[in-house]
Design an enzyme around this catalytic site. Structure first.
Site, short mmCIF file in Angstrom:
data_model
loop_
_atom_site.label_atom_id
_atom_site.label_comp_id
_atom_site.label_asym_id
_atom_site.label_seq_id
_atom_site.Cartn_x
_atom_site.Cartn_y
_atom_site.Cartn_z
N GLY A 121 0.83 -1.21 0.00
CA GLY A 121 0.00 0.00 0.00
C GLY A 121 0.85 1.25 0.00
N CYS A 122 0.21 2.40 0.13
CA CYS A 122 0.96 3.66 0.08
C CYS A 122 1.82 3.86 1.32
CB CYS A 122 0.00 4.83 -0.10
SG CYS A 122 -1.19 5.02 1.23
N THR A 123 1.52 3.15 2.40
CA THR A 123 2.33 3.28 3.61
C THR A 123 3.33 2.14 3.75
OG1 THR A 123 0.68 2.08 4.91
CG2 THR A 123 0.49 4.48 4.84
#
Length: 393
Positions: free
Chosen positions: A360-362
């Protein structure tokens, strides 16, 4: 010999009195050496940086270690780099120098350097722990040590309770869990929150640019790259014009204050590195390090590091776990290190929850059916993972 020592001491005292009367600044000067050979930008660049630092304060004395040059600064003449390093070590060990700034140095395993930059987002100073050297051959152990080294440097330059973040690189979540365990046992780490909406102690690229924490923990190779980017992003890479250099070598029981520069460090960075050294001397960084290691060891640091480096045998259930019947996975869980991602998926499979791994983006995420988020969080938490529900970028 005793008479000679007394004469030297008396001469030093009279020189200090004379300097104090001339400058109005009383007290022993901080003596910082600078080896001048080996720069890609030439000896002249090194001298310019040293003279810039000397002009900033009357309570310091910059000592040049290198070839004879046209400068009013104190000089120790050597013929080559090897002689320069030997003279530097001799002067540090004999206390003729309080610190030394140099372009390259082979630190022992367990010692690495703590850099200091000015971040472009808000012009805020940030410590990068660490930037050269090897804290440990084991990645997670090294990053835990790096965090402690960064806190030591921050406290020595006057940041009483530095905020700490962990850069989102491989091993970050394991490092976070290690520090939380130390905190429970009495060694306090002041974790900050990411500037992004999802927060957390694991920092993203935005936090690097903004300088969100006082101390950014990372692996040394990444830290080295970050130092180069922060120092030379306005010059195209050939000249490091900003920041304080790669910093002091710090390690348990290490007693030489040696600061590192790049061979591409420009005069402003050289001057700042000398100023950084002076701050560390005045803040008694060696005493700070001793106190910090005592506190960490009391909280079980050595036992924790030993457990991190052991080969942990996977549970049989994880090794043979089979995926339950496939179902839509629209719910996401973060907080799991990439090196443990597949194991986390198998933990859920063993509990009858279908899961997949993803990015994911994190960072790394585990994906499950959104109706089973709470159940999955409970299973992973019980298994020792520090997890939370992931949010949108």
């Amino acid at each position: 010999m005793a008479t000679d020592n007394i004469k030297t001491m008396i001469g030093s005292i009279f020189n200090e009195i004379a300097d104090a009367m001339e400058t109005g600044s009383f007290g022993k000067k901080v003596r910082v050496g600078l080896t001048t050979l080996g720069s890609e930008l030439g000896v002249e660049n090194m001298i310019k940086g040293a003279e810039m630092a000397q002009k900033r304060a009357s309570h310091i004395e910059v000592v040049l270690i290198g070839p004879k040059v046209d400068s009013a600064l104190t000089q120790v003449v050597v013929e080559n780099e090897d002689q320069g390093y030997k003279e530097m070590e001799r002067m540090l060990d004999s206390k003729e120098l309080d610190a030394c700034v140099t372009l390259h140095y082979s630190f022992p395993i367990g010692v690495s350097t703590v850099g200091r930059v000015v971040t472009p987002g808000k012009g805020r100073e940030m410590i990068i722990a660490t930037t050269t050297g090897t804290s440990s051959a084991h990645r997670v152990e090294a990053m835990v040590k790096n965090g402690i080294y960064g806190v030591i440097a921050a406290k020595a330059i006057g940041i009483k309770n530095p905020t700490v973040g962990i850069l989102n690189v491989d091993g970050a979540r394991q490092v976070e869990r290690a520090f939380k365990e130390l905190t429970v046992k009495g060694y306090q780490i002041n974790f900050t929150e990411s500037s992004r909406a999802d927060g957390g102690a694991v920092m993203r690229g935005n936090d690097l640019l903004a300088g969100t924490p006082d101390v950014m923990i990372t692996d040394t190779l990444t830290g080295n790259i970050m130092m180069k980017v922060f120092s030379s992003f306005t010059t195209g890479g050939s000249y490091e014009s900003q920041g304080y250099g790669y910093g002091p070598g710090i390690g348990e029981n290490y007693d030489r204050l040696i600061m590192i520069l790049s061979r591409a460090s420009g005069a402003p960075v050289i001057a700042n590195a000398i100023s950084y050294a002076v701050e560390l001397v005045q803040g008694d960084v060696l005493a700070v390090a001793k106190k910090e290691f005592e506190a960490a060891n009391k909280a079980g640091l050595k036992e924790l590091l030993s457990s991190l480096t052991k080969e942990v045998k996977k549970e049989e259930s994880k090794a043979v776990a089979k995926a339950p019947e496939k179902e839509p996975v629209t719910g996401t869980i973060d907080g799991i290190d990439i090196m443990e991602l597949e194991d986390a998926v198998k933990v859920l499979w063993s509990s009858g929850i279908y899961a997949e791994s993803g990015m994911g983006c994190t960072g790394p995420i585990v994906m499950v059916n959104e109706t089973k988020i709470s159940e999955a969080l409970g299973v992973l938490s019980k298994a020792g993972y520090s997890v939370g529900q992931a949010e949108d970028c």
